[in-house]
Design a protein around this motif. Structure first.
Motif, short mmCIF file in Angstrom:
data_model
loop_
_atom_site.label_atom_id
_atom_site.label_comp_id
_atom_site.label_asym_id
_atom_site.label_seq_id
_atom_site.Cartn_x
_atom_site.Cartn_y
_atom_site.Cartn_z
N ARG A 1 0.83 -1.21 0.00
CA ARG A 1 0.00 0.00 0.00
C ARG A 1 0.87 1.26 0.00
N ALA A 2 1.94 1.24 0.79
CA ALA A 2 2.82 2.40 0.86
C ALA A 2 3.49 2.67 -0.48
N ALA A 3 3.91 1.60 -1.18
CA ALA A 3 4.57 1.78 -2.48
C ALA A 3 3.63 2.44 -3.47
N ALA A 4 2.37 2.05 -3.43
CA ALA A 4 1.39 2.66 -4.33
C ALA A 4 1.22 4.14 -4.03
N ILE B 1 10.17 -1.22 8.19
CA ILE B 1 10.80 -1.13 6.86
C ILE B 1 10.34 0.18 6.22
N LEU B 2 11.31 0.91 5.71
CA LEU B 2 10.99 2.16 5.02
C LEU B 2 10.73 1.88 3.55
N VAL B 3 9.61 2.38 3.07
CA VAL B 3 9.28 2.35 1.64
C VAL B 3 9.44 3.78 1.15
N CYS B 4 10.42 3.99 0.28
CA CYS B 4 10.84 5.36 -0.06
C CYS B 4 10.71 5.64 -1.56
#
Length: 740
Positions: free
Chosen positions: A557-560, A615-618
């Protein structure tokens, strides 16, 4: 004298004038903001001690005075008596068993001295500590301790020096030493005129070459041999000398600084007053640093930080005592330049070409003379010789009236502010006539005329009588020293003309960012990358779009939301080098890749025993110049800010620049010009120029962090800081913060 600038050198004091009409400055100014503190509680202005009664006392007590032949104290007492007579001071010898010393009535103890009437006490005793309390009772203002065996000898000596310093602090006396000498009481010539050099040395012997300039007509006003600096230190004398109207420049030999902040405040005071400071600072190498520590028992400081700190406040750092002589003498005596262009004139094409090469390498500007000026010069110089700059006369014209006309024509060019004439050796009668013409021309111009007399003998009449007899020609013995001194002279005046004290603009109260950042601190611990980036955000430093997640589904979801492609990184307080552990995944373009990456990162973390906060999604940021920006603590100066080429280049090239806060935008930009790889910011191989303005803004924000959080942060490392194309800003892609 080899390696000396003889710009106003003359043994005839009636002829002593200032190079290019230099002038003495107005009288002392006491800053009305002494006591102001910055946001971290550090002083913003130098507290200047009144040292008038130290250098010109009305009464002097000599504790341990002696007139017994063969005793070391006897020679010292004799010198002090002679010095006191010259300065008009009354001497009070003190000795428990002698009724008189050299015919002067002797007190048996300090208690017998007239209370409140002794300005200076000279302690000729092995252990000055027991005497300090007695001097305090007698209300003595200043004391000098010659004794050695203190911090220069090791930890036991350092402890003895701490006890001495504590006693001095409680007493209210100002102490010079210990481990100092008689240099403050030397015989200074009073027949010399013009702006003077004030000298500060931690090793008396190293000041001898500068002191000897008096024999060549250059005035010295004071000499402060600071020794181990248990109390009075280099900064105290620097501040006081900067306020003296007779001081044209301050020359320093520094082995170690007692207090880096105090030194910068003193240098700031000198910069405000436009007083040049020239310093030899020992410690460029580990060997030099160790030797200095054994001599004075002080920290020498990381040399790149020392170098940068001096440069920030206009202190001219030189390497040799000959350079100290030459540069200090020129800066003391020469007026501000009318132009920054340098002309090289010689009677030999080879000499001129060589000097021109060296001048260009030294950073001096050699403007090409105009076609009209060249045509004028060719009236007296054969057409086949070059007169564009350097100017080659070919030799013969200097032997007749053409020689003076050539010199006048060069000096008349508006682009030329300095004429340098290297004379590699005596070649009478041509060299004698050339010297005479240069001296006469210098008398009639406000531009600087420098002559390099290269003869190894130095006994020639053209040198000893004509050049050294001139008050307007700056005479050197080496081309290298001449060029360095001229460069320092031009740089000083460029610096002084635009100097604005960074302490005036230093924050006095914490910013709103500080309150946010303070809550993020974890004393004694390292922050996770997520926590470190929160700290950067608090100070308005841009970071990528990113989210901290604790599940594979949340990562997708964060990547989107962040937008593909993305970078995923493990975030935890124990992780310092994520890439080496395989805890970074880049260029992820799909949900399946994100899920797989999440599982792999958490598996590696478990295997390595690394605790994660998520985990960081950047956001993935690719186009830009990778820089590194950091903050750390220097033992002498406190928080420092460093910028350099980032990524892997930081470890390969070590290309960085450092500054000590506070500093302004001009210094932030100067840091970038010092980088060897600065061309990358301008755009190479078709890449667009990087956003320098954004980079400068981030540097200044990190500087604000250093000022406000210096006591909370042991280390801050932003690497890489991606500087995007012009107008697009800069983004901190990774950050490490270690709390104190």
């Amino acid at each position: 004298m080899l390696g000396s600038t003889h710009g106003t050198l003359t043994t005839d004091s009636r002829r002593a004038r200032v190079i290019a009409c230099g002038e003495q400055r107005p009288g002392p100014v006491v800053h009305d903001r002494v006591g102001d503190l910055d946001v971290s509680g550090r002083p913003l202005y130098a507290d200047v001690p009144d040292l008038s009664r130290f250098f010109r006392p009305e009464s002097v007590a000599v504790i341990g005075a002696s007139d017994a032949e063969g005793r070391p104290n006897t020679g010292i007492t004799r010198q002090l008596l002679a010095w006191a007579e010259r300065v008009g001071a009354r001497v009070h010898p003190v000795h428990p068993t002698r009724p008189s010393v050299f015919g002067v009535p002797c007190a048996a103890s300090v208690a017998e001295l007239p209370a409140g009437q002794i300005d200076l006490a000279v302690l000729l005793v092995a252990d000055p500590l027991p005497v300090i309390g007695e001097l305090a009772d007698a209300k003595v203002r200043f004391a000098v301790a010659f004794a050695s065996g203190f911090a220069e000898t090791g930890e036991a000596g350092a402890e003895a020096q701490r006890r001495l310093a504590d006693a001095v602090r409680r007493s209210g006396i100002r102490l010079l030493g210990p481990n100092t000498n008689l240099n403050a009481f030397e015989h200074f010539r009073e027949d010399l005129t013009g702006p003077a050099i004030a000298l500060i040395t931690q090793s008396g012997h190293q000041g001898r070459p500068v002191f000897a300039l008096q024999e060549l007509g250059i005035r010295l006003s004071h000499w402060a041999p600071t020794g181990n600096e248990a109390d009075l230190e280099t900064a105290d004398f620097l501040s006081w000398f900067a306020e003296r109207p007779e001081v044209g420049a301050i020359a320093c030999y520094v082995e170690g600084l007692k207090d880096g902040r105090a030194f910068l405040l003193a240098a700031d005071r000198a910069a405000r007053r436009g007083v040049p400071v020239v310093a030899v600072k020992v410690g460029r190498t580990e060997t030099g640093a160790r030797t200095a520590a054994s001599h004075t028992g002080k920290l020498t400081g990381a040399d790149d930080v020392v170098d940068a700190a001096m440069r920030q406040f206009g202190v001219v750092r030189v390497d040799g005592l000959d350079e100290l002589q030459d540069t200090a003498a020129l800066l003391a005596r020469a007026r501000a330049p009318l132009a920054d262009g340098v002309a090289v004139y010689s009677i030999s094409g080879g000499t001129g070409a060589h000097a021109a090469d060296l001048a260009t390498a030294a950073g001096l500007r050699l403007p090409r003379l105009s076609e009209g000026r060249q045509a004028e010069l060719h009236q007296w110089i054969p057409e086949y010789l070059s007169v564009a700059n350097p100017v080659d006369s070919g030799g013969h014209p200097v032997g007749d009236p053409r020689g003076r006309k050539i010199i006048d024509a060069i000096l008349a060019d508006p682009s030329i502010g300095v004429l340098i004439c290297p004379i590699t050796g005596p070649f009478p009668p041509l060299s004698d006539k050339l010297v005479a013409d240069l001296v006469e021309a210098a008398e009639q111009t406000d531009k600087l005329v420098c002559v390099v007399w290269g003869s190894p003998v130095g006994t020639e009449a053209a040198y000893r009588e004509v050049l050294l007899g001139s008050s307007r020609v700056a005479t050197f013995r080496t081309v290298g020293n001449c060029l360095k001194a001229v460069r320092a002279w031009l740089d000083h005046h460029a610096f002084a003309s635009g100097y604005r004290s960074p302490f005036d603009e230093a924050p006095r109260t914490p910013s709103p960012s500080f309150r946010k950042a303070e809550a993020l601190m974890r004393p004694g611990r390292q922050l996770s990358e997520h926590g470190a980036k929160q700290l950067l955000r608090a100070y308005g430093i841009r970071v990528p779009r990113e989210q901290l997640v604790t599940s594979a589904a949340a990562a997708v979801r964060a990547a989107a939301q962040v937008g593909y492609p993305v970078v995923m990184k493990a975030s935890g307080a124990q992780i310092a080098h994520k890439t080496e552990l395989g805890l970074v995944k880049i260029g992820l373009t799909s949900a399946s890749q994100v899920r797989d990456a999440y599982r792999e990162l958490t598996d590696i973390a478990r295997y390595e025993g690394v605790s994660l906060d998520g985990i960081l999604v950047c956001q993935m940021v690719e186009q830009g110049v990778e820089m590194v920006l950091g903050m750390t603590h220097d033992d002498l100066f406190g928080p420092t800010v460093t910028v350099g080429l980032g990524g892997v280049l930081v470890e390969v090239l070590h290309d960085s620049a450092v500054r000590v806060p506070p500093f302004g935008e001009d210094q932030a930009r100067a840091m970038l010009t010092e980088l060897r790889g600065r061309a990358l910011l301008d755009g190479v191989r078709g890449r667009p120029p990087a956003d320098r303005d954004a980079l400068v803004e981030v540097i200044l924000r990190v500087q604000r962090m250093a000022l406000e959080l210096g006591e909370h942060i042991a280390e801050l490392d932003v690497n890489p800081l991606m500087v995007l194309p012009r107008g697009q800003g800069a983004v901190a892609l990774d950050a490490l913060v270690v709390c104190r």
